[in-house]
Design an enzyme around this catalytic site. Structure first.
Site, PDB file in Angstrom:
ATOM      1  N   ARG A 179       1.004  16.072   0.144  1.00 43.77           N
ATOM      2  CA  ARG A 179       2.422  15.813   0.383  1.00 43.77           C
ATOM      3  C   ARG A 179       3.316  16.638  -0.537  1.00 43.77           C
ATOM      4  NH1 ARG A 179      -1.893  13.280   0.936  1.00 43.77           N
ATOM      5  NH2 ARG A 179      -1.581  11.759  -0.709  1.00 43.77           N
ATOM      6  N   CYS A 233       2.992   4.695   0.982  1.00 40.94           N
ATOM      7  CA  CYS A 233       3.093   5.896   0.143  1.00 40.94           C
ATOM      8  C   CYS A 233       4.559   6.285   0.123  1.00 40.94           C
ATOM      9  CB  CYS A 233       2.252   7.043   0.713  1.00 40.94           C
ATOM     10  SG  CYS A 233       2.536   8.611  -0.160  1.00 40.94           S
ATOM     11  N   THR A 250       6.085   8.896  -1.479  1.00 37.50           N
ATOM     12  CA  THR A 250       6.315  10.337  -1.329  1.00 37.50           C
ATOM     13  C   THR A 250       6.361  10.735   0.139  1.00 37.50           C
ATOM     14  OG1 THR A 250       4.985  10.586  -3.338  1.00 37.50           O
ATOM     15  CG2 THR A 250       5.541  12.606  -2.134  1.00 37.50           C
ATOM     16  N   ALA A 251       5.431  10.174   0.920  1.00 34.89           N
ATOM     17  CA  ALA A 251       5.315  10.551   2.328  1.00 34.89           C
ATOM     18  C   ALA A 251       6.493  10.060   3.165  1.00 34.89           C
ATOM     19  CB  ALA A 251       4.001  10.028   2.899  1.00 34.89           C
ATOM     20  N   THR A 299       6.740  10.184  -7.924  1.00 31.69           N
ATOM     21  CA  THR A 299       6.467  11.624  -7.873  1.00 31.69           C
ATOM     22  C   THR A 299       7.800  12.343  -7.657  1.00 31.69           C
ATOM     23  OG1 THR A 299       6.279  11.655  -5.468  1.00 31.69           O
ATOM     24  CG2 THR A 299       4.278  11.104  -6.708  1.00 31.69           C
ATOM     25  N   LYS A 356      -6.241   7.871  -9.525  1.00 29.77           N
ATOM     26  CA  LYS A 356      -6.918   8.223  -8.269  1.00 29.77           C
ATOM     27  C   LYS A 356      -8.355   8.657  -8.571  1.00 29.77           C
ATOM     28  CE  LYS A 356      -2.808  10.044  -5.782  1.00 29.77           C
ATOM     29  NZ  LYS A 356      -2.790   9.572  -4.406  1.00 29.77           N
ATOM     30  N   CYS A 395       5.835   4.437  -6.622  1.00 31.90           N
ATOM     31  CA  CYS A 395       4.628   5.146  -6.206  1.00 31.90           C
ATOM     32  C   CYS A 395       3.581   4.045  -6.068  1.00 31.90           C
ATOM     33  CB  CYS A 395       4.233   6.163  -7.278  1.00 31.90           C
ATOM     34  SG  CYS A 395       2.666   7.018  -6.926  1.00 31.90           S
TER      35      CYS A 395
END
Lengths: 218, 218
Positions: free
Chosen positions: B48, B78, B80-81, B119, B156, B186
């Site tokens: 992303r 998510c 960011t997405a 992010t 992650k 996030c």
């Protein structure tokens, strides 16, 4: 890597616990290392105990839909529903059979008299598979059969503490009845029972299925 | 009850943690009370941050496929997405916007100077939404921006402990910079930061999204 289809929701909390185990067992140091999973977490599949025919039909449809979505391997973290494994196989995608995988692990571990913690439907599948593999199943007797179901419905309803004490008692009853190995043959069992709660080795069917899915897909 | 479609895998562990929160917030005393969820946990959606166009295209396709499977509400854990929210809305199914829902909760809680842990892509969305709602965003500065990303990629990759210490440091830096409220913007943040780690009220975007999904579907 292969896309895994998960026929879930029986029950929903056990399905999410299974997805967690799947991720924990996947050798991953970044997002991209994980298995792609298409999951149908369907908590209103007809009752596997009282409406097996309707349950089988719905499970078969879920398998067909997941196959149409492009899943390359199917798994179902519910032992009882494995009575409908043939309906899933009819979707034409390889299906990882949790009962068969679990019995294989127990045989490899040297199990001989194997105690089964499962619903009546799941128990019947384990009794047949263990017997076919030359092992002797040890099952709950009398009131303890109803007590097991009550504990499972208890944890589904959020009563984990009471259910936990009861499952430990039932696992120990199987040991007293001569089991040298135990199978957590219901995917709610690992929400309640840990290996350290019992003396005999405990093989958890959800953990076995997660490991088999990692081997097949990662 | 409505079937929820979850566009997941960004990252996979955060998605399963989101599914857990969804179940925990659902008023359920038996399996049947839970929300049916169709989840595509896809850990190989293009990056992303570095390939936004390709990511948007793939996310749009996932939404279309989940809509075709019969989902009635879509959500994507998510932040960011959410730059690609329009691609999801194009699937023609109501989409619960995590950024908008989170900003609404913060406004209702009386946030004025709002620290954003996100992010760069997620931060831009929160800065715009907070500003539009009359609040003042407070963002990470300088090296701390890279430190945030490093902590997120750390968790992650399974390095939770180091990442946890770093996220707590960054959250406190936002407080020092004058934030009277914090957003965990996030979905990996709740894997690391708890409300008790900071002085200012912390609004977790994944928790807000889970609650909004329960309100929409249960």
């Amino acid at each position: 890597m292969k896309t895994l289809g998960v026929i879930g929701g029986m029950g929903p909390v056990a399905t999410v616990a299974f997805l967690e185990r799947l991720q924990a067992l996947t050798p991953a140091t970044r997002d991209e290392d994980h298995i792609r999973v298409l999951a149908d977490i369907h908590p209103r599949i007809p009752n596997r105990h009282t409406e097996p025919e309707a349950a089988g039909e719905e499970i078969g449809w879920i398998a067909v839909r997941l196959a149409a979505m492009g899943t390359e391997v199917l798994a179902m973290p519910c032992n009882t529903a494995h009575a409908h494994a043939d309906r899933i196989r009819a979707a034409g995608v390889p299906f990882i059979d949790m009962i068969a995988e679990t019995v294989k692990v127990v045989a490899d571990a040297g199990g001989r008299r194997v105690g089964v913690l499962a619903t009546p439907g799941g128990e019947a599948l384990y009794v047949a598979a263990l017997t076919a593999a030359g092992m002797t199943p040890v099952v709950l007797e009398g009131q303890d059969r109803a007590a097991f179901m009550s504990a499972i419905f208890g944890v589904k309803g959020g009563e984990a503490e009471r259910s936990r004490a009861e499952i430990i008692r039932l696992a120990r009853a199987l040991e007293t009845a001569g089991a040298d190995h135990l199978i957590g043959g219901c995917t709610e069992v690992p929400l309640l029972l840990k290996a350290e709660d019992v003396s005999a080795p405990l093989t958890d069917s959800a953990e076995v299925l997660a490991a088999a899915c990692v081997a097949a897909c990662a």
